[in-house]
Design a protein around this motif. Structure first.
Motif, PDB file in Angstrom:
ATOM      1  N   GLU A  89       0.835  -1.190   0.000  1.00  0.00           N
ATOM      2  CA  GLU A  89       0.000   0.000   0.000  1.00  0.00           C
ATOM      3  C   GLU A  89       0.873   1.244   0.000  1.00  0.00           C
ATOM      4  OE1 GLU A  89      -4.004   1.694   2.248  1.00  0.00           O
ATOM      5  OE2 GLU A  89      -2.816   0.105   3.165  1.00  0.00           O
ATOM      6  N   GLN A  90       0.407   2.262  -0.716  1.00  0.00           N
ATOM      7  CA  GLN A  90       1.129   3.525  -0.761  1.00  0.00           C
ATOM      8  C   GLN A  90       1.343   4.056   0.653  1.00  0.00           C
ATOM      9  OE1 GLN A  90       3.225   5.484  -2.228  1.00  0.00           O
ATOM     10  NE2 GLN A  90       2.000   6.464  -3.828  1.00  0.00           N
ATOM     11  N   LYS A  91       2.557   4.469   0.924  1.00  0.00           N
ATOM     12  CA  LYS A  91       2.855   5.016   2.246  1.00  0.00           C
ATOM     13  C   LYS A  91       2.253   6.411   2.371  1.00  0.00           C
ATOM     14  CE  LYS A  91       5.028   1.400   3.364  1.00  0.00           C
ATOM     15  NZ  LYS A  91       4.367   0.435   4.239  1.00  0.00           N
ATOM     16  N   THR A  92       1.396   6.598   3.363  1.00  0.00           N
ATOM     17  CA  THR A  92       0.714   7.875   3.530  1.00  0.00           C
ATOM     18  C   THR A  92       0.855   8.353   4.966  1.00  0.00           C
ATOM     19  OG1 THR A  92      -1.361   6.814   4.124  1.00  0.00           O
ATOM     20  CG2 THR A  92      -0.991   7.243   1.794  1.00  0.00           C
ATOM     21  N   LYS A  93       0.416   9.547   5.226  1.00  0.00           N
ATOM     22  CA  LYS A  93       0.520  10.146   6.551  1.00  0.00           C
ATOM     23  C   LYS A  93      -0.682   9.759   7.414  1.00  0.00           C
ATOM     24  CE  LYS A  93       3.059  14.006   4.576  1.00  0.00           C
ATOM     25  NZ  LYS A  93       3.108  15.467   4.345  1.00  0.00           N
ATOM     26  N   HIS A  94      -0.696   8.499   7.846  1.00  0.00           N
ATOM     27  CA  HIS A  94      -1.749   7.996   8.730  1.00  0.00           C
ATOM     28  C   HIS A  94      -3.128   8.087   8.089  1.00  0.00           C
ATOM     29  CE1 HIS A  94       1.212   7.760  11.889  1.00  0.00           C
ATOM     30  NE2 HIS A  94       1.511   9.024  11.705  1.00  0.00           N
ATOM     31  N   TYR A  95      -3.179   8.064   6.768  1.00  0.00           N
ATOM     32  CA  TYR A  95      -4.482   8.195   6.127  1.00  0.00           C
ATOM     33  C   TYR A  95      -5.338   6.950   6.320  1.00  0.00           C
ATOM     34  CZ  TYR A  95      -7.945   9.912   2.911  1.00  0.00           C
ATOM     35  OH  TYR A  95      -9.103  10.363   2.368  1.00  0.00           O
ATOM     36  N   GLY A  96      -4.681   5.794   6.397  1.00  0.00           N
ATOM     37  CA  GLY A  96      -5.442   4.578   6.651  1.00  0.00           C
ATOM     38  C   GLY A  96      -6.201   4.655   7.960  1.00  0.00           C
ATOM     39  N   GLN A  97      -5.565   5.217   8.985  1.00  0.00           N
ATOM     40  CA  GLN A  97      -6.236   5.386  10.272  1.00  0.00           C
ATOM     41  C   GLN A  97      -7.437   6.309  10.139  1.00  0.00           C
ATOM     42  OE1 GLN A  97      -3.859   7.320  13.245  1.00  0.00           O
ATOM     43  NE2 GLN A  97      -5.351   7.007  14.877  1.00  0.00           N
ATOM     44  N   ALA A  98      -7.252   7.374   9.376  1.00  0.00           N
ATOM     45  CA  ALA A  98      -8.354   8.316   9.181  1.00  0.00           C
ATOM     46  C   ALA A  98      -9.528   7.651   8.471  1.00  0.00           C
ATOM     47  CB  ALA A  98      -7.864   9.522   8.381  1.00  0.00           C
ATOM     48  N   VAL A 188      -3.865   5.237  -2.451  1.00  0.00           N
ATOM     49  CA  VAL A 188      -4.997   5.792  -1.721  1.00  0.00           C
ATOM     50  C   VAL A 188      -5.451   7.064  -2.422  1.00  0.00           C
ATOM     51  CG1 VAL A 188      -5.831   6.550   0.524  1.00  0.00           C
ATOM     52  CG2 VAL A 188      -4.025   4.841   0.384  1.00  0.00           C
ATOM     53  N   THR A 189      -6.413   6.927  -3.319  1.00  0.00           N
ATOM     54  CA  THR A 189      -6.851   8.040  -4.154  1.00  0.00           C
ATOM     55  C   THR A 189      -7.323   9.267  -3.389  1.00  0.00           C
ATOM     56  OG1 THR A 189      -7.593   6.392  -5.745  1.00  0.00           O
ATOM     57  CG2 THR A 189      -8.304   8.636  -6.129  1.00  0.00           C
ATOM     58  N   PRO A 190      -8.138   9.136  -2.314  1.00  0.00           N
ATOM     59  CA  PRO A 190      -8.700  10.345  -1.722  1.00  0.00           C
ATOM     60  C   PRO A 190      -7.663  11.335  -1.192  1.00  0.00           C
ATOM     61  CG  PRO A 190      -9.877   8.405  -0.963  1.00  0.00           C
ATOM     62  CD  PRO A 190      -8.666   7.923  -1.693  1.00  0.00           C
ATOM     63  N   GLU A 191      -6.476  10.849  -0.817  1.00  0.00           N
ATOM     64  CA  GLU A 191      -5.506  11.771  -0.243  1.00  0.00           C
ATOM     65  C   GLU A 191      -4.871  12.655  -1.302  1.00  0.00           C
ATOM     66  OE1 GLU A 191      -1.706  11.859   2.772  1.00  0.00           O
ATOM     67  OE2 GLU A 191      -2.047  10.109   1.533  1.00  0.00           O
ATOM     68  N   THR A 192      -4.506  12.103  -2.422  1.00  0.00           N
ATOM     69  CA  THR A 192      -3.849  12.871  -3.476  1.00  0.00           C
ATOM     70  C   THR A 192      -4.451  12.493  -4.819  1.00  0.00           C
ATOM     71  OG1 THR A 192      -1.774  12.985  -2.268  1.00  0.00           O
ATOM     72  CG2 THR A 192      -1.669  13.385  -4.606  1.00  0.00           C
ATOM     73  N   VAL A 193      -5.063  13.426  -5.456  1.00  0.00           N
ATOM     74  CA  VAL A 193      -5.619  13.176  -6.783  1.00  0.00           C
ATOM     75  C   VAL A 193      -4.463  13.098  -7.781  1.00  0.00           C
ATOM     76  CG1 VAL A 193      -7.090  14.093  -8.593  1.00  0.00           C
ATOM     77  CG2 VAL A 193      -7.740  14.372  -6.203  1.00  0.00           C
ATOM     78  N   ILE A 194      -4.474  12.082  -8.628  1.00  0.00           N
ATOM     79  CA  ILE A 194      -3.436  11.950  -9.635  1.00  0.00           C
ATOM     80  C   ILE A 194      -3.830  12.791 -10.844  1.00  0.00           C
ATOM     81  CG2 ILE A 194      -2.155  10.356 -11.082  1.00  0.00           C
ATOM     82  CD1 ILE A 194      -1.695  10.148  -8.046  1.00  0.00           C
ATOM     83  N   CYS A 220       0.849   1.506 -10.017  1.00  0.00           N
ATOM     84  CA  CYS A 220       0.083   2.132  -8.937  1.00  0.00           C
ATOM     85  C   CYS A 220      -1.390   2.064  -9.331  1.00  0.00           C
ATOM     86  CB  CYS A 220       0.529   3.574  -8.730  1.00  0.00           C
ATOM     87  SG  CYS A 220       2.257   3.707  -8.225  1.00  0.00           S
ATOM     88  N   ILE A 221      -2.167   1.386  -8.521  1.00  0.00           N
ATOM     89  CA  ILE A 221      -3.535   1.041  -8.898  1.00  0.00           C
ATOM     90  C   ILE A 221      -4.540   1.667  -7.938  1.00  0.00           C
ATOM     91  CG2 ILE A 221      -5.167  -0.866  -9.209  1.00  0.00           C
ATOM     92  CD1 ILE A 221      -2.818  -2.636  -9.940  1.00  0.00           C
ATOM     93  N   ASP A 222      -5.462   2.452  -8.500  1.00  0.00           N
ATOM     94  CA  ASP A 222      -6.647   2.889  -7.773  1.00  0.00           C
ATOM     95  C   ASP A 222      -7.775   2.928  -8.786  1.00  0.00           C
ATOM     96  OD1 ASP A 222      -6.149   5.341  -9.128  1.00  0.00           O
ATOM     97  OD2 ASP A 222      -4.962   6.060  -7.458  1.00  0.00           O
ATOM     98  N   SER A 223      -8.421   4.070  -8.996  1.00  0.00           N
ATOM     99  CA  SER A 223      -9.418   4.163 -10.060  1.00  0.00           C
ATOM    100  C   SER A 223      -8.733   4.279 -11.415  1.00  0.00           C
ATOM    101  CB  SER A 223     -10.318   5.383  -9.835  1.00  0.00           C
ATOM    102  OG  SER A 223      -9.539   6.557  -9.797  1.00  0.00           O
ATOM    103  N   ASN A 240      -9.126   3.218 -18.003  1.00  0.00           N
ATOM    104  CA  ASN A 240     -10.092   2.193 -18.383  1.00  0.00           C
ATOM    105  C   ASN A 240      -9.491   0.803 -18.141  1.00  0.00           C
ATOM    106  OD1 ASN A 240     -11.899   4.194 -19.437  1.00  0.00           O
ATOM    107  ND2 ASN A 240     -10.568   4.348 -21.213  1.00  0.00           N
ATOM    108  N   TYR A 241      -9.853   0.224 -17.011  1.00  0.00           N
ATOM    109  CA  TYR A 241      -9.368  -1.131 -16.744  1.00  0.00           C
ATOM    110  C   TYR A 241     -10.378  -1.893 -15.904  1.00  0.00           C
ATOM    111  CZ  TYR A 241      -8.194  -0.298 -11.849  1.00  0.00           C
ATOM    112  OH  TYR A 241      -8.254  -0.037 -10.509  1.00  0.00           O
TER     113      TYR A 241
END
Length: 241
Positions: A89-98, A188-194, A220-223, A240-241
């Protein structure tokens, strides 16, 4: 801790068989973090998304054997080669906890609280006391981004994710015997929009990892899917996948 014995091993002789297998996994979906989902569930659905994305690609040849194992997480065995796949999983700033907090039935905020872009500021979203009760303010994303800050920050997090995973994977038995070693990153898409503002120059820190890490390709896989080819120093983005 996972055992060295395979969780499952299955042979697919046609693309239809493989696609049916993938669709069944994706149909089951993924339990929420707060519902105690397992590592195996996460790994299986990320692999399914990857296969679904590449199902029509020359990457596949049949028959193919998929083994869910450990060290690496999956092995794809073709008649003439084997491919090792690691999932993280992408390393984020405690976003999983949030996200766990947000999934609670009595939750009082949504993940948008953690996206401090200009639009959110203008709308005057509440990001003060209630959010601070759950996650310390220093763990939040911070002030509005400027220029290509979001893209560059995403690159930095991805580099850190790859390096941390490589430190473990490089010691796996037989890791150097695979034709390709692939890393699938659950982003984790919601934290940073690509955004669509990526350039090859931005990816230089990622390309420069080639030769110092075992992974030849990173997805890197999300939407969407970002395909990073370390060898060719190239990337592509697919929706499109």
């Amino acid at each position: 801790m996972k055992k060295d014995t395979p969780t499952f091993e299955k042979i697919f002789r046609t693309s239809n068989e493989l696609l049916s297998f993938v669709q069944n996994i994706r149909k089951k979906g993924l339990p929420r973090r707060s519902e105690g989902r397992t590592t195996e569930q996460v790994e299986s659905i990320i692999l399914a998304d990857f296969i679904n994305y590449r199902i029509e690609s020359p990457f596949w040849s049949y028959p193919i054997t998929i083994t869910h194992h450990d060290r690496p997480d999956f092995i794809l065995s073709f008649e003439d080669k084997s491919v090792g796949i690691e999932i993280t999983e992408q390393k984020t700033k405690h976003y999983g906890q949030a996200l766990c907090f947000a999934e609670k039935k009595n939750g009082f905020y949504d993940p948008s609280f953690f996206r401090f872009d200009r639009e959110s500021k203008l709308k005057g979203k509440k990001t003060g006391k209630k959010v601070a009760e759950l996650v310390n303010r220093p763990t939040l994303t911070g002030p509005p981004s400027m220029g290509n800050d979001e893209e560059n920050n995403w690159i930095k997090r991805t580099v850190n994710t790859i390096l941390e995973k490589n430190e473990k994977a490089i010691n796996y038995p037989n890791i150097n015997n695979f034709y390709d070693n692939i890393l699938l990153i659950f982003d984790v898409t919601p934290e940073t929009v690509i955004y669509d503002q990526f350039t090859d120059n931005m990816f230089t820190p990622l390309y420069d990892l080639h030769g110092a890490i075992i992974f030849d390709r990173v997805y890197c896989i999300d939407s969407r899917v970002i395909n990073i080819d370390m060898k060719k120093r190239a990337f592509s983005i697919s929706r499109n996948y």
